[in-house]
Write an enzyme that holds these catalytic residues in place. Structure first.
Site, PDB file in Angstrom:
ATOM      1  N   ASP A  80       0.825  -1.212   0.000  1.00  0.00           N
ATOM      2  CA  ASP A  80       0.000   0.000   0.000  1.00  0.00           C
ATOM      3  C   ASP A  80       0.856   1.259   0.000  1.00  0.00           C
ATOM      4  O   ASP A  80       2.079   1.193   0.173  1.00  0.00           O
ATOM      5  CB  ASP A  80      -0.951  -0.004   1.217  1.00  0.00           C
ATOM      6  N   ASN A 114      -7.356  -2.677  15.101  1.00  0.00           N
ATOM      7  CA  ASN A 114      -8.744  -2.978  14.744  1.00  0.00           C
ATOM      8  C   ASN A 114      -8.836  -4.130  13.741  1.00  0.00           C
ATOM      9  O   ASN A 114      -9.886  -4.376  13.172  1.00  0.00           O
ATOM     10  CB  ASN A 114      -9.423  -1.722  14.165  1.00  0.00           C
ATOM     11  N   HIS A 122      -7.151  -4.287  10.897  1.00  0.00           N
ATOM     12  CA  HIS A 122      -6.909  -3.927   9.498  1.00  0.00           C
ATOM     13  C   HIS A 122      -5.629  -4.609   8.986  1.00  0.00           C
ATOM     14  O   HIS A 122      -4.716  -4.893   9.755  1.00  0.00           O
ATOM     15  CB  HIS A 122      -6.901  -2.413   9.273  1.00  0.00           C
ATOM     16  N   GLU A 158      -9.630  -1.515   6.010  1.00  0.00           N
ATOM     17  CA  GLU A 158     -10.147  -1.197   7.337  1.00  0.00           C
ATOM     18  C   GLU A 158     -11.474  -1.922   7.574  1.00  0.00           C
ATOM     19  O   GLU A 158     -12.207  -2.203   6.619  1.00  0.00           O
ATOM     20  CB  GLU A 158     -10.419   0.320   7.425  1.00  0.00           C
TER      21      GLU A 158
HETATM   22  P1  PGA Z   1       2.405  -1.148  13.140  1.00  0.00           P
HETATM   23  O1  PGA Z   1       1.241  -1.094  12.070  1.00  0.00           O
HETATM   24  O2  PGA Z   1       3.321  -2.236  12.664  1.00  0.00           O
HETATM   25  O3  PGA Z   1       3.044   0.195  13.095  1.00  0.00           O
HETATM   26  O4  PGA Z   1       1.764  -1.488  14.447  1.00  0.00           O
HETATM   27  C1  PGA Z   1       0.714  -2.270  11.605  1.00  0.00           C
HETATM   28  C2  PGA Z   1      -0.428  -1.984  10.689  1.00  0.00           C
HETATM   29  O5  PGA Z   1      -1.142  -0.988  10.937  1.00  0.00           O
HETATM   30  O6  PGA Z   1      -0.610  -2.738   9.729  1.00  0.00           O
END
Ligand code: PGA
Length: 242
Positions: free
Chosen positions: A65, A134, A136, A141
């Site tokens: 992404d 959450n 995602h 999301e």
């Molecule tokens: P993080 O993010 O590794 O910074 O916790 C993970 C994500 O949001 O996919």
């Protein structure tokens, strides 16, 4: 789904790296993720590359992404992240590294082109994933519906808030992103998901507790894939009684 528990962040990074390094020659297409979680794994891969254990020379990479509206050299763009956290430190040919890019939130051609690229490559041989609190995955999301293919998403308030720690303030966080859909991600032949810290416990619980799939926790779509290994820290395992 295989679950591997490491005592802390350093250990899950090491365990995931050891697995990848052990099977390195079978991977041509490497799927990478941004976020703080895979950084330890990337450090391990950089070291293994320096030690001559693995080479990226013949590898192609695909990323999940990218924000829309940040120039590639912006310090928070995911292209910049990949360059500075991994690609600049290994012997990869940058022209074989792919990070999706959309010029604005209406750029559906960019989504189609990225899916075509992933399809032409035959999907990633191994895809690294982080997970949001959450549930995602990439910028997929929780929602009533999800797009299966690469698509453009409006960031949720919670993601804008979470990501604002990297910007001067919330207003600077881009509002849109281009992301592989869960269908694109599931084309990978093998998937490794890393989660560190008890904040991720609820999301991981939904992923491992039963066989239900829900758009309310996009990570649950990984239950549809035959070869997923998740590496979690002991505090997550304790919180969900694993
Ligand atoms: P993080 O993010 O590794 O910074 O916790 C993970 C994500 O949001 O996919």
């Amino acid at each position: 789904m295989k679950v591997i528990i490491g005592k802390d962040y350093a250990e899950i990074s090491k365990l995931a790296a050891e697995k990848m390094i052990g099977e390195w020659d079978s991977y041509n297409i490497l799927g990478f993720a941004t976020g703080s979680t895979p950084e330890g794994l990337y450090q391990e891969l950089i070291q293994a590359n320096k030690d001559g254990k693995i080479s990226f020379k013949d590898k192609t990479t695909v990323n999940l992404d990218e924000y829309i509206g940040l120039p590639e050299n912006h310090k928070e763009s995911y292209r910049f992240f990949m360059n500075t956290k991994l690609f600049d430190h290994v012997d990869v040919d940058k022209k074989n590294t792919n990070v999706p890019h959309a010029k604005d939130e209406f750029d559906v051609a960019a989504c189609k082109n990225y899916d075509e690229l992933v399809n032409k490559l035959g999907g990633a041989d191994i895809q690294i994933l982080g997970i949001g609190e959450n549930g995602h995955i990439a910028f997929n999301e929780p929602n009533e519906e999800l797009s299966a293919n690469t698509n453009i998403v409006k960031l949720t308030d919670s993601t804008i808030k979470a990501n604002s720690r990297f910007f001067n303030n919330e207003d600077e966080v881009p509002r849109y992103a281009i992301t592989m859909g869960m269908g694109t991600i599931l084309k990978a032949k093998e998937i490794i998901l890393l989660a560190s810290g008890v904040k991720k416990a609820d999301a991981i619980k939904k992923l491992v507790e039963d066989d239900k799939v829900t758009t309310k926790n996009p990570s649950t779509f990984l239950k549809l894939h035959p070869n997923v290994t998740i590496y979690i820290t002991q505090d997550i395992a304790d919180a969900i009684n694993l």
